[in-house]
Design a protein around this motif. Structure first.
Motif, short mmCIF file in Angstrom:
data_model
loop_
_atom_site.label_atom_id
_atom_site.label_comp_id
_atom_site.label_asym_id
_atom_site.label_seq_id
_atom_site.Cartn_x
_atom_site.Cartn_y
_atom_site.Cartn_z
N LEU A 36 -27.99 7.31 3.01
CA LEU A 36 -27.45 8.49 2.32
C LEU A 36 -26.62 9.36 3.26
CD1 LEU A 36 -27.30 10.48 -0.08
CD2 LEU A 36 -29.47 11.44 0.74
N LEU A 40 -22.41 10.64 3.44
CA LEU A 40 -22.19 12.08 3.35
C LEU A 40 -21.33 12.59 4.50
CD1 LEU A 40 -25.62 13.59 2.21
CD2 LEU A 40 -23.41 13.78 1.05
N ALA A 43 -17.84 11.46 4.09
CA ALA A 43 -17.20 12.22 3.02
C ALA A 43 -16.77 13.60 3.50
CB ALA A 43 -18.16 12.34 1.84
N SER A 47 -13.07 14.84 3.39
CA SER A 47 -12.71 16.08 2.70
C SER A 47 -11.85 16.98 3.57
CB SER A 47 -13.98 16.83 2.28
OG SER A 47 -14.80 16.03 1.46
N ASN A 158 -20.55 1.99 -0.35
CA ASN A 158 -20.39 3.17 0.51
C ASN A 158 -19.02 3.81 0.34
OD1 ASN A 158 -22.97 3.04 1.61
ND2 ASN A 158 -22.34 1.71 3.28
N LEU A 161 -19.18 5.82 -2.77
CA LEU A 161 -19.96 7.04 -2.55
C LEU A 161 -19.16 8.05 -1.73
CD1 LEU A 161 -23.54 5.66 -1.80
CD2 LEU A 161 -22.77 6.88 -3.84
N ILE A 162 -18.43 7.58 -0.73
CA ILE A 162 -17.64 8.50 0.11
C ILE A 162 -16.59 9.21 -0.74
CG2 ILE A 162 -15.93 8.58 1.95
CD1 ILE A 162 -17.53 6.33 3.32
N LEU A 164 -16.68 9.68 -3.98
CA LEU A 164 -17.36 10.55 -4.94
C LEU A 164 -17.84 11.83 -4.27
CD1 LEU A 164 -18.43 10.81 -7.85
CD2 LEU A 164 -20.54 9.71 -7.06
N PHE A 165 -18.46 11.69 -3.09
CA PHE A 165 -18.93 12.88 -2.37
C PHE A 165 -17.76 13.77 -1.96
CE2 PHE A 165 -22.90 10.40 -0.88
CZ PHE A 165 -23.54 10.73 -2.05
N PHE A 168 -16.58 15.94 -4.84
CA PHE A 168 -17.43 17.09 -5.14
C PHE A 168 -17.39 18.13 -4.01
CE2 PHE A 168 -19.48 14.04 -8.08
CZ PHE A 168 -19.35 14.78 -9.24
N PHE A 169 -17.24 17.67 -2.75
CA PHE A 169 -17.12 18.63 -1.65
C PHE A 169 -15.87 19.50 -1.83
CE2 PHE A 169 -19.77 15.81 1.32
CZ PHE A 169 -20.90 16.55 1.04
#
Length: 383
Positions: A36, A40, A43, A47, A158, A161-162, A164-165, A168-169
């Protein structure tokens, strides 16, 4: 009051044990939750990379959600174009495969002849040994294939997920800022803003330094390959430069493809050795000078601390830890420098102080002091 007095009056060995236990728990948690935490952290870096573009689009009256989606689509387009260009370069090597097979057969025959004539190992025994190792390799092929497929699936997951995160960030960045305001209610908001701005600047500088390192290494290896007369020098040079993301042996891995290509397309095997030597030389420069001084200076970390944190994070998160070690340490340094109790730790991982002036200069300054004092006295007498 009694609880605080008990905490401050703990003996030194008890405080040391508490600190060590806390470190063990933190490291264990980092290692256990790496599935996890690694996406994160990537990401967060992603970002920071996309934030200037998203902010510019928002200033142009583009809605935030649409601006973030456009940034992600643009990034995916750039990555797709890069992979497409790489695939075209790799597909052009298909014409070399028959030459590779032929040249490989010639080398194998020469090795067998040498072993038969000089080492008294007959060819039948060599063939039997090769068959034995080949059967073992085929038996393990299923396991290797399964592991490769699982690793590929993990990379794709992964990456999703990167993205997606990161979405949202960027979308909830104001919400997260308010979250930090609520956590640190006793701290001035201006100080929290300064810390967050410092983290943003240090991550941005790290990414800029990493790009600069890739450009320098790619240029050095491209020039070296051009001097050696290797085809596709630009592709091979920057292919090895991108592998600098894998410290210690990334550039060495990148030397295998151009060395094999040179060995097949040219009759001089020493040129292939020269290609490997070139990559090893550039890797030595990268590991000892380029990365510690360029990336380390961008994130205000001294070279010794940079090497130590690379080893530590590699033991915790493996290869992703090597890639993330410097930016995470830089973020920690910004936080350490903002907390009075942690400033010594930020100092020890930061850039070393400049050396003091030599004794000779100090002596010259001491000789000049009486002259300056006499001049001051004469001015006072005149007044």
């Amino acid at each position: 009051m009694n609880i605080r007095s008990r905490e401050t009056n703990l003996p030194y060995y008890a405080k040391l044990v508490c600190v060590l236990l806390s470190l063990v728990i933190v490291v264990y948690g980092l290692h256990t939750l790496q599935g996890l935490l690694i996406p994160l952290v990537f990401a967060i870096l992603f970002s920071v990379l996309l934030f200037p573009l998203a902010k510019r689009l928002e200033n142009w009256r583009v809605p935030r959600i649409l601006a973030i989606i456009l940034c992600l689509l643009l990034t995916l387009g750039v990555l797709t174009a890069l992979f497409w260009g790489i695939s075209i370069q790799i597909s052009s090597f298909s014409e070399v495969i028959p030459k590779f097979v032929q040249k490989g057969s010639e080398y194998i025959n020469s090795i067998q002849t040498f072993a038969d004539e000089h080492l008294n190992i007959d060819k039948q025994r060599q063939v039997s040994e090769v068959k034995k190792y080949l059967s073992q390799a085929l038996a393990e092929g299923g396991t290797i294939l399964t592991t490769t497929l699982l690793a590929t699936t993990s990379i794709v997951t992964n990456l999703f997920l990167i993205l997606l995160f990161a979405f949202f960030f960027l979308l909830y960045r104001d919400f997260f800022r308010s979250f930090f305001y609520k956590i640190f209610e006793d701290t001035r908001r201006s100080k929290i803003d300064d810390v967050m701005a410092g983290i943003y600047e240090v991550v941005k500088d790290y990414l800029a330094g990493l790009v600069l390192v890739i450009v320098i290494i790619g240029t050095l290896m491209t020039v070296g390959l051009l001097i050696l007369g290797v085809d596709y020098a630009v592709f091979f040079g920057f292919f090895g430069a991108v592998l600098v993301l894998i410290p210690y042996f990334g550039i060495s891995m990148g030397s295998l493809l151009p060395a094999a290509y040179t060995l097949v397309t040219q009759d001089n095997p020493f040129k292939a050795l020269a290609v490997i030597g070139l990559f090893l030389f550039v890797q030595t420069l990268e590991g000892n000078f380029i990365t510690p001084y360029i990336v380390g200076s961008k994130v205000s970390i001294n070279p010794l601390a940079a090497i130590i944190v690379l080893i530590l994070w590699e033991n915790v998160w493996g290869l992703p830890g090597l890639v993330l070690a410097l930016p995470m340490t830089a973020i920690l340094k910004v936080i350490f420098d903002s907390v009075d109790a942690l400033k010594p730790y930020g100092f020890v991982i930061g850039e070393a102080e400049k050396p003091r002036p030599p004794i000779k200069n100090l002596l010259e300054l001491a000789d000049q002091l009486p002259k300056r004092a006499r001049k001051v006295g004469k001015v006072e007498e005149k007044n």
